[in-house]
Motif scaffolding. Structure first.
Motif, PDB file in Angstrom:
ATOM      1  N   ARG A  33       0.849  -1.193   0.000  1.00 23.40           N
ATOM      2  CA  ARG A  33       0.000   0.000   0.000  1.00 23.40           C
ATOM      3  C   ARG A  33       0.878   1.234   0.000  1.00 23.40           C
ATOM      4  NH1 ARG A  33      -1.436   0.108   5.219  1.00 23.40           N
ATOM      5  NH2 ARG A  33      -0.115  -1.681   5.647  1.00 23.40           N
ATOM      6  N   LYS A  34       0.259   2.369  -0.317  1.00 26.01           N
ATOM      7  CA  LYS A  34       1.022   3.617  -0.286  1.00 26.01           C
ATOM      8  C   LYS A  34       1.491   3.880   1.142  1.00 26.01           C
ATOM      9  CE  LYS A  34       0.914   8.416  -1.608  1.00 26.01           C
ATOM     10  NZ  LYS A  34       0.111   9.630  -1.635  1.00 26.01           N
ATOM     11  N   GLU A 101      14.801   4.055  -0.223  1.00 23.83           N
ATOM     12  CA  GLU A 101      13.697   4.749  -0.873  1.00 23.83           C
ATOM     13  C   GLU A 101      13.003   3.757  -1.803  1.00 23.83           C
ATOM     14  OE1 GLU A 101      14.733   8.515  -2.429  1.00 23.83           O
ATOM     15  OE2 GLU A 101      12.760   8.870  -3.330  1.00 23.83           O
ATOM     16  N   PRO A 102      11.742   3.422  -1.510  1.00 25.81           N
ATOM     17  CA  PRO A 102      11.082   2.402  -2.320  1.00 25.81           C
ATOM     18  C   PRO A 102      10.855   2.902  -3.748  1.00 25.81           C
ATOM     19  CG  PRO A 102       9.521   3.423  -0.815  1.00 25.81           C
ATOM     20  CD  PRO A 102      10.864   3.971  -0.469  1.00 25.81           C
ATOM     21  N   LEU A 127       8.753   5.650  -5.234  1.00 20.56           N
ATOM     22  CA  LEU A 127       7.361   5.512  -4.803  1.00 20.56           C
ATOM     23  C   LEU A 127       6.997   6.577  -3.777  1.00 20.56           C
ATOM     24  CD1 LEU A 127       6.967   1.652  -4.546  1.00 20.56           C
ATOM     25  CD2 LEU A 127       5.642   3.176  -5.986  1.00 20.56           C
ATOM     26  N   VAL A 128       7.983   7.367  -3.379  1.00 23.65           N
ATOM     27  CA  VAL A 128       7.714   8.445  -2.422  1.00 23.65           C
ATOM     28  C   VAL A 128       7.459   9.748  -3.149  1.00 23.65           C
ATOM     29  CG1 VAL A 128       8.598   9.728  -0.457  1.00 23.65           C
ATOM     30  CG2 VAL A 128       9.107   7.305  -0.678  1.00 23.65           C
ATOM     31  N   SER A 237       2.341   7.819   4.737  1.00 25.12           N
ATOM     32  CA  SER A 237       1.138   8.284   4.040  1.00 25.12           C
ATOM     33  C   SER A 237      -0.046   8.406   4.995  1.00 25.12           C
ATOM     34  CB  SER A 237       0.811   7.315   2.903  1.00 25.12           C
ATOM     35  OG  SER A 237      -0.381   7.702   2.280  1.00 25.12           O
ATOM     36  N   SER A 238      -0.249   7.385   5.824  1.00 22.09           N
ATOM     37  CA  SER A 238      -1.411   7.430   6.721  1.00 22.09           C
ATOM     38  C   SER A 238      -1.087   8.139   8.020  1.00 22.09           C
ATOM     39  CB  SER A 238      -1.884   6.011   7.026  1.00 22.09           C
ATOM     40  OG  SER A 238      -0.953   5.364   7.877  1.00 22.09           O
ATOM     41  N   GLY A 239       0.219   8.320   8.314  1.00 23.79           N
ATOM     42  CA  GLY A 239       0.598   8.967   9.563  1.00 23.79           C
ATOM     43  C   GLY A 239       0.394   8.091  10.777  1.00 23.79           C
TER      44      GLY A 239
END
Lengths: 496, 287
Positions: A33-34, A101-102, A127-128, A237-239
């Motif tokens: 997932r992101k 870093e993906p 991906l970032v 992303s979701s924190g």
């Protein structure tokens, strides 16, 4: 006595072939997932190597785990005063470069490329940021000893290993390695739970799975720093922070976690251990050389009448006690004592145990010829390809005797099975081996059986989850039954 | 022809003699201007003693030595010099780079007395105005003096304001410079208006002299500053109030705290990535 049940695991490292299937199974289910791309709840490391994130075992850098201060046990990262100063500025937090870093590839460019004289390529895309990047590293950049000068030689487990031995480890002709699959240890004394300022990390009562509530998590990320195994990850992303949840939805329906189910070498075992929660504090803060023994002491014999009585009194279901009696983990850890926790010196009392790799010398170079027919089938334990001190640093808090004991038992099983199947082992050697390890032919056969032959149901003894009991605590099971399965998760909000 | 030449020679000799005599008188008066900062001739003692009849009280030799370098004479232990020095509050008379000839000219001027010079009516009117200002001691003039001193108002000829180098504590506030002497108690130290006036008009201190050489302070401004300093003197009964020490100490403590905080943050700064060295090396060799 406060008896509780803990789902525990054993990884048999002699059987691991380093195929990363477990990691991929986990990634496909949970972290594709992101914001989670860089998370490897399960990963396989090559040892000697620096692992993922790089040098995770070096707590001078990451400040994870517990530290003994006099009689007290304190978190390295978050005592009350230090934790407060670190809330808003935590210099020991791993950064993206400590992981990697993906990235993905610009496949469209490859597929949509018009016919031309050059081979089209798919560039690496972060991906970032979404920008093209040059890949500098990945989660297993030191796989199979690659980049040894940068990674393998910086393995912190080489401490106290003599300079000569170290040099020998990295000579091309003598180079050796083994794999170390890692995942959340679902510790009995979890540092991540203790460090969380918002109380979002908790250890589930019924089976001891450590989870992070995604509703309560406030992104303090102290669990990331506090976990000495670096198995809590922050989702940018979701924190929220996330970690391995031991596939509890699968466990609750009687299936093994995905990583274990998919394991090609069948190295993974899962079962219940009963333990005395009252003893955690005392045992986790014992002197370092007693850590292994004390941790084994905390697990209770599920066949003892008294233990069964006390367990029932504490609300542990009959099915769970039954599972504990059949637990392969109990056999490896407690009965046979051939599985050891990884880095017991972090004092978190991990519930994941490793059967250490034997790595015996099988042959040697003589006059330019590789000679594999020796008088002894296997070399001595003391002359294993990896120095004993190295294995001891990994699995027995630096205590060589402990690791030697385990390896001797494993060797005895091999002698015994060789004798059974080929009948070419000297009787005196076999007798000496049995005598020094305290094993009997029956036990050796049992170890052999559990190591090599058993099927799914014997490797994974999963207790029934008894969800109905959990539901009963909140609502009537009839209501629940009548209300689930169809409809909206969120009710419609009506204005008028 | 010869006679003509003689007459011409005689005339020129006489003229030259007259000229020289005139130049001498003017020289003495001009040179005396420096002395007037601290001395009067028959006007009473101010910073330094009244010089009327000084040539009769002291020997010429002593006077020349004292005027050229009073410090040297005092150091040598001359009893008269030491006595004068003590009598006038240990304020040393600055050294003067004057030749013996020039000193004698000044002494001649002093002997000649203050009188004799023709009185310029314009100068007299100005003097009268200044005198009445000093006598009235009006708050407006004091305020004007304060503004001039503190540089809130420009000096007419563009000289630097006093506060650039001096401090005078007024209403418990003194933010002046510390390069030169604190002037809070200057009025009593210098013995009244005349002393202040003299020093402002022709400073006996090299840096102050150079500062105001091309930007003289006018008589009116001078009087206003005198009034201000008198007021400051009356306000502060004790010696100059250095009310700023508490601020200094506070500033030191605050500074120390800030420094410690910065140091603390520096040592607790974010560490470099563990992979930093590896990535750096890769970068180096991939080029």
């Amino acid at each position: 006595m406060d008896i509780r049940s803990q789902i525990a695991m054993v990884f048999h490292l002699d059987k691991c072939i380093g195929c990363h299937t477990c990691s991929i199974a986990c990634k496909n289910i949970w972290t594709d997932r992101k914001g989670a791309e860089y998370m490897w709840w399960n990963n396989v490391e090559t040892k000697p190597g620096t692992g993922y994130p790089t040098k995770w075992e070096d707590q001078k850098i990451y400040k994870g785990g517990w530290v003994k201060n006099g009689d007290k046990l304190e978190l390295r990262v978050a005592g009350k005063p230090t934790g407060l100063t670190r809330l808003y500025h935590n210099p020991d937090m791993p950064v993206m470069d400590d992981y990697y870093e993906p990235w993905t590839y610009d496949y469209d460019h490859l597929f949509e490329a018009p016919a031309g004289s050059d081979q089209p390529t798919a560039r690496t895309i972060s991906l970032v940021t979404g920008e093209p990047i040059d890949v500098k590293g990945g989660p297993n950049w030191d796989d199979d000893l690659s980049g040894t000068p940068d990674y393998g030689r910086n393995d912190i487990n080489l401490r106290n290993v003599g300079a000569e031995d170290q040099e020998a480890m990295f000579q091309l002709e003598r180079m050796t390695m083994h794999y170390l699959p890692r995942m959340c240890n679902h510790c009995l004394n979890p540092a991540c739970v203790a460090a969380c300022p918002s109380g979002a990390v908790y250890k589930r009562g019924e089976d001891g799975v450590v989870l992070i509530s995604q509703e309560k998590c406030r992104a303090w990320r102290l669990c990331v720093t506090a976990c000495p195994y670096k198995k809590s990850y922050y989702n940018w992303s979701s924190g929220k922070s996330e970690k391995c949840l031991l596939c509890y939805p699968r466990l609750e329906t009687g299936q093994a976690p995905a990583c274990m189910h998919s394991c090609v070498g069948r190295i993974r075992y899962l079962g219940v251990l009963l333990y005395d929660a009252d003893k955690i504090k005392e045992f986790a803060s014992c002197p370092e050389n007693e850590l292994i023994d004390r941790q084994l002491d905390i697990y209770l014999n599920p066949f003892s009448e008294k233990v069964i009585r006390d367990a029932k009194k504490n609300g542990i279901a009959d099915s769970t006690i039954e599972a504990a009696q059949k637990s392969p983990v109990y056999k490896f850890v407690k009965e046979w004592k051939i599985a050891l926790p990884l880095h017991a010196e972090f004092r978190t009392m991990p519930s994941l145990f490793y059967v250490p790799p034997m790595l015996p010398v099988m042959g040697k170079m003589e006059n330019g010829v590789y000679e594999s027919t020796t008088t002894n089938l296997w070399g001595k334990i003391e002359e294993s390809r990896l120095p004993l001190q190295y294995l001891a640093n990994l699995f027995s808090a630096g205590n060589q005797d402990k690791i030697k004991e385990v390896l001797k038992k494993l060797m005895t099983v091999r002698y015994h099975r060789r004798q059974v199947t080929v009948n070419d082992i000297e009787g005196s050697l076999l007798d000496a081996a049995f005598e020094s390890t305290g094993l009997t032919p029956d036990v050796a056969d049992a170890i052999y059986r559990l190591t090599s032959l058993v099927k799914y149901d014997e490797r994974f003894v999963i207790p029934a989850a008894h969800r109905e009991e959990a539901i009963e605590m909140i609502e009537s099971t009839d209501d629940r039954k009548g209300n689930t399965g169809f409809g909206e998760k969120k009710g419609t909000r009506r204005v008028f | 022809m010869k006679q003509k030449m003689n007459i011409l020679a005689l005339t020129s000799f006489l003229l030259t003699g007259l000229l020289i005599q005139q130049v001498t008188a003017q020289d003495g008066a001009a040179l005396y201007k420096t002395c007037a900062a601290c001395h009067t001739i028959g006007g009473g003692k101010t910073v330094g003693p009244d010089l009327k009849g000084i040539t009769k009280r002291r020997t010429n030799d002593w006077l020349v030595q004292f005027i050229q370098s009073s410090g040297k004479l005092i150091k040598s232990g001359d009893p008269d010099a030491v006595a004068v020095f003590k009598q006038f509050n240990n304020i040393p008379m600055p050294d003067n780079a004057l030749t013996v000839d020039q000193v004698n000219k000044i002494l001649a001027h002093i002997d000649g007395g203050a009188g004799g010079a023709a009185i310029d009516p314009k100068q007299a009117a100005l003097q009268h105005k200044v005198d009445s200002m000093l006598k009235t001691n009006s708050p407006l003039d004091i305020l004007a003096g304060k503004e001039l001193f503190n540089g809130e108002r420009r000096l007419e000829n563009g000289g630097a304001s006093c506060t650039s180098c001096h401090n005078a504590t007024y209403n418990n506030s003194g933010k002046g410079g510390i390069l030169a002497k604190d002037l809070t108690k200057a009025y009593s130290r210098l013995g009244g208006f005349a002393g202040i006036k003299g020093i402002i008009a022709s400073a006996p201190f090299p840096s102050m002299l150079a500062t105001y050489k091309n930007h003289p302070v006018t008589e009116i401004e001078n009087a206003q500053i005198q009034l201000f300093l008198k007021s400051a003197d009356e306000q502060n009964p004790a010696q100059p109030v250095v009310a700023k020490t508490w601020f200094l100490h506070a500033a030191m403590v605050v500074g120390l705290v800030i420094l410690l905080a910065i140091t603390g943050l520096w040592f607790r700064r974010k560490r470099l990535s563990v992979n930093h060295a590896i990535l750096k090396r890769q970068e180096k060799y991939s080029k």
